[in-house]
Design an enzyme around this catalytic site. Structure first.
Site, PDB file in Angstrom:
ATOM      1  N   ASP A   1       3.207   3.386  32.268  1.00 11.00           N
ATOM      2  CA  ASP A   1       4.461   3.521  33.022  1.00 11.00           C
ATOM      3  C   ASP A   1       5.663   2.918  32.314  1.00 11.00           C
ATOM      4  O   ASP A   1       6.712   3.555  32.204  1.00 11.00           O
ATOM      5  CB  ASP A   1       4.326   2.878  34.406  1.00 11.00           C
ATOM      6  CG  ASP A   1       3.492   3.729  35.348  1.00 11.00           C
ATOM      7  OD1 ASP A   1       3.218   4.898  34.997  1.00 11.00           O
ATOM      8  OD2 ASP A   1       3.123   3.225  36.413  1.00 11.00           O
TER       9      ASP A   1
ATOM     10  N   ARG B   1       6.143 -13.150  39.171  1.00 13.98           N
ATOM     11  CA  ARG B   1       7.392 -12.343  39.161  1.00 13.98           C
ATOM     12  C   ARG B   1       8.627 -13.176  38.878  1.00 13.98           C
ATOM     13  O   ARG B   1       9.464 -12.781  38.070  1.00 13.98           O
ATOM     14  CB  ARG B   1       7.542 -11.547  40.461  1.00 13.98           C
ATOM     15  CG  ARG B   1       6.403 -10.596  40.748  1.00 13.98           C
ATOM     16  CD  ARG B   1       5.930  -9.827  39.554  1.00 13.98           C
ATOM     17  NE  ARG B   1       4.790  -8.968  39.831  1.00 13.98           N
ATOM     18  CZ  ARG B   1       4.008  -8.453  38.912  1.00 13.98           C
ATOM     19  NH1 ARG B   1       4.237  -8.692  37.623  1.00 13.98           N
ATOM     20  NH2 ARG B   1       2.995  -7.690  39.244  1.00 13.98           N
TER      21      ARG B   1
ATOM     22  N   ASP C   1       6.495  -6.395  44.676  1.00 16.22           N
ATOM     23  CA  ASP C   1       6.933  -6.846  43.357  1.00 16.22           C
ATOM     24  C   ASP C   1       8.367  -6.416  43.017  1.00 16.22           C
ATOM     25  O   ASP C   1       9.116  -7.170  42.412  1.00 16.22           O
ATOM     26  CB  ASP C   1       5.952  -6.365  42.282  1.00 16.22           C
ATOM     27  CG  ASP C   1       4.616  -7.105  42.357  1.00 16.22           C
ATOM     28  OD1 ASP C   1       4.630  -8.281  42.774  1.00 16.22           O
ATOM     29  OD2 ASP C   1       3.576  -6.520  42.021  1.00 16.22           O
TER      30      ASP C   1
ATOM     31  N   SER D   1      -5.164  -0.277  40.871  1.00 12.78           N
ATOM     32  CA  SER D   1      -3.949  -0.881  40.353  1.00 12.78           C
ATOM     33  C   SER D   1      -4.236  -2.372  40.234  1.00 12.78           C
ATOM     34  O   SER D   1      -4.561  -3.034  41.215  1.00 12.78           O
ATOM     35  CB  SER D   1      -2.793  -0.623  41.327  1.00 12.78           C
ATOM     36  OG  SER D   1      -1.735  -1.496  41.014  1.00 12.78           O
TER      37      SER D   1
HETATM   38  N1  ARG Z   1      -0.157  -7.369  47.137  1.00 13.15           N
HETATM   39  C1  ARG Z   1      -0.144  -8.407  46.151  1.00 13.15           C
HETATM   40  C2  ARG Z   1       1.175  -9.126  46.162  1.00 13.15           C
HETATM   41  O1  ARG Z   1       2.086  -8.611  46.702  1.00 13.15           O
HETATM   42  C3  ARG Z   1      -0.544  -7.934  44.797  1.00 13.15           C
HETATM   43  C4  ARG Z   1       0.407  -7.089  44.051  1.00 13.15           C
HETATM   44  C5  ARG Z   1      -0.233  -6.641  42.826  1.00 13.15           C
HETATM   45  N2  ARG Z   1       0.567  -5.757  42.054  1.00 13.15           N
HETATM   46  C6  ARG Z   1       0.059  -4.698  41.458  1.00 13.15           C
HETATM   47  N3  ARG Z   1       0.871  -3.988  40.746  1.00 13.15           N
HETATM   48  N4  ARG Z   1      -1.185  -4.320  41.594  1.00 13.15           N
HETATM   49  O2  ARG Z   1       1.311 -10.205  45.660  1.00 13.15           O
END
Ligand code: ARG
Length: 400
Positions: free
Chosen positions: A14, A95, A124, A175
């Site tokens: 991506d 992040r 995110d 993912s």
């Molecule tokens: N739901 C989790 C969070 O908001 C994990 C996010 C993981 N991101 C991903 N691109 N798989 O912290």
């Protein structure tokens, strides 16, 4: 000079395709930035080179492992931070450190925007953009995958057409986001929350159902920070790596949860955070030994609020920073040792000791010679229960 945008670059499909897309859609030159937060896997130099091969004008790699451990994971540990009581904020913690470097790099290179590869459905995107806004309010954020509605099929097509050097690996059904604090796995068959996770999903943890002799570790803390394991001193990142090994080998830290996302969706998440769970378990118990009762109780509410703020992308907010000051102050005496037994997916505290302990054997003992004066209890309870008693008498008058 053309305008520039700094893209958070992972090396994956991506964001690799994102370089070309950004250029075409905005006319800006793309600077790729890859951040090492201990995600492991590919060599960072290979990732740096790939960004150039995909059309970036500049490509930088930042080793943020120590910064991540010192400035993000240690505050989270001091706060025993768990969203919904169970998720140790794996992705949520990475992040802000990535966003900070995006913003600083953008400013240093005279770019007026930053970009990330998040979709529009998750937390995110919010974390990146809210963090960037809090550090450099003059920058704008661009999210090509979300804003240009780019799908995986389109990405593959684009990569093939432009001959981008991307390994056409078979599409993973999941993912995954990972760093040294843990892994997050979503999508695929996990989207049915009734489906049990399979062994395949996990890489940081071994199957906890396989019988193994337990491992005992003694973790030493100073002012809330782990500083040694079994008498050997380590830096925070080393402690986390070491605990990932030790606790991961016993399957500690697997989490299966339906989570309330900031965007309103409920999502099914699988996490593994062996070091996170083991260290928080140990730290919290040391607090039980060393924190004054009301501080210990009140801190639980602060922890919950802190975790929610961080989950919701507000790492750099005024409230979160203010809570940090409270938490730091509480950690002054959180110094001592905790013995953990690691086995069968669990990290169990079997001992704790501290020079700063508030546990007083002479007060606690039921043996003769204890210093607790039991005769004081009677009058104390009279007064303690007085409001209830008065209220109960009124209730009796009303026949309830
Ligand atoms: N739901 C989790 C969070 O908001 C994990 C996010 C993981 N991101 C991903 N691109 N798989 O912290």
């Amino acid at each position: 000079m053309a305008e520039r945008v700094v893209l958070a670059y992972s090396g994956g499909l991506d964001t690799s395709v994102g370089i070309g897309w950004l250029k075409e859609a905005t006319g800006k030159e793309v600077v790729a930035m890859a951040i090492d937060v201990g995600q492991g896997g590919e060599d960072m130099e290979a990732i740096r080179q790939r960004a150039l091969d995909c059309g970036a004008v500049e490509s930088v790699v930042i080793d943020a492992k120590d910064e991540f451990a010192n400035d993000y994971l240690m505050p989270a540990l001091k706060t025993n931070a768990m969203y919904q009581k169970r998720y140790p904020l794996v992705s949520a913690l990475s992040r802000p450190v990535i966003a900070r470097h995006l913003a600083l790099t953008a400013k240093a290179l005279g770019a007026n925007s930053v970009a990330h590869g998040c979709t529009g459905m998750g937390n995110d995107q919010v974390r990146f953009e809210a963090s960037v806004a809090a550090i450099a309010p003059e920058l704008t954020s661009i999210a090509p995958i979300r804003d240009l509605a780019l799908t995986r099929d389109k990405a593959i097509e684009y990569a093939a057409k432009h001959n981008l050097p991307i390994a056409q690996s078979k599409k993973s059904p999941y993912s995954v986001d990972q760093n040294v604090w843990g892994r997050a796995v979503e999508t695929g068959f996990l989207e049915d929350p009734w489906n049990a996770p399979i062994e395949d999903l996990y890489t940081y943890t071994q199957d906890p159902d396989v019988f193994r002799a337990p491992t005992e570790v003694v973790i030493k803390f100073e002012a809330g920070i782990p500083v040694a394991i079994d008498g050997v001193s380590y830096t925070p990142i080393q402690i986390v790596e070491k605990m990932n090994e030790l606790a991961g080998a016993h399957g500690v830290g697997r989490i299966d949860i339906v989570e309330d996302r900031l965007v309103g969706i409920k999502s099914r998440e699988i996490y593994e955070s062996p070091a996170g769970i083991a260290l928080i378990t140990a730290h919290e118990e040391l607090e039980n030994l060393t924190l004054e009762r009301d501080v210990n109780r009140f801190k639980k509410g602060v922890e919950d609020k802190w975790a929610t703020l961080v989950y919701e992308g507000l790492w750099f907010s005024d409230l979160k920073r203010s809570l940090d000051v409270f938490v730091d102050h509480t950690q002054q005496y959180v110094t001592g040792e905790v013995r953990l037994k690691l086995q069968g997916g669990r990290a169990v505290v079997t001992g704790r000791r501290s020079e700063e302990s508030l546990y007083d054997f002479d007060l606690a003992t039921y043996d003769t010679g204890g210093t607790f004066d039991q005769s004081m209890a009677k009058g104390f309870i009279e007064l303690w229960a007085l409001p209830s008693k008065i209220s109960a008498k009124r209730a009796q008058r009303h026949n309830v």
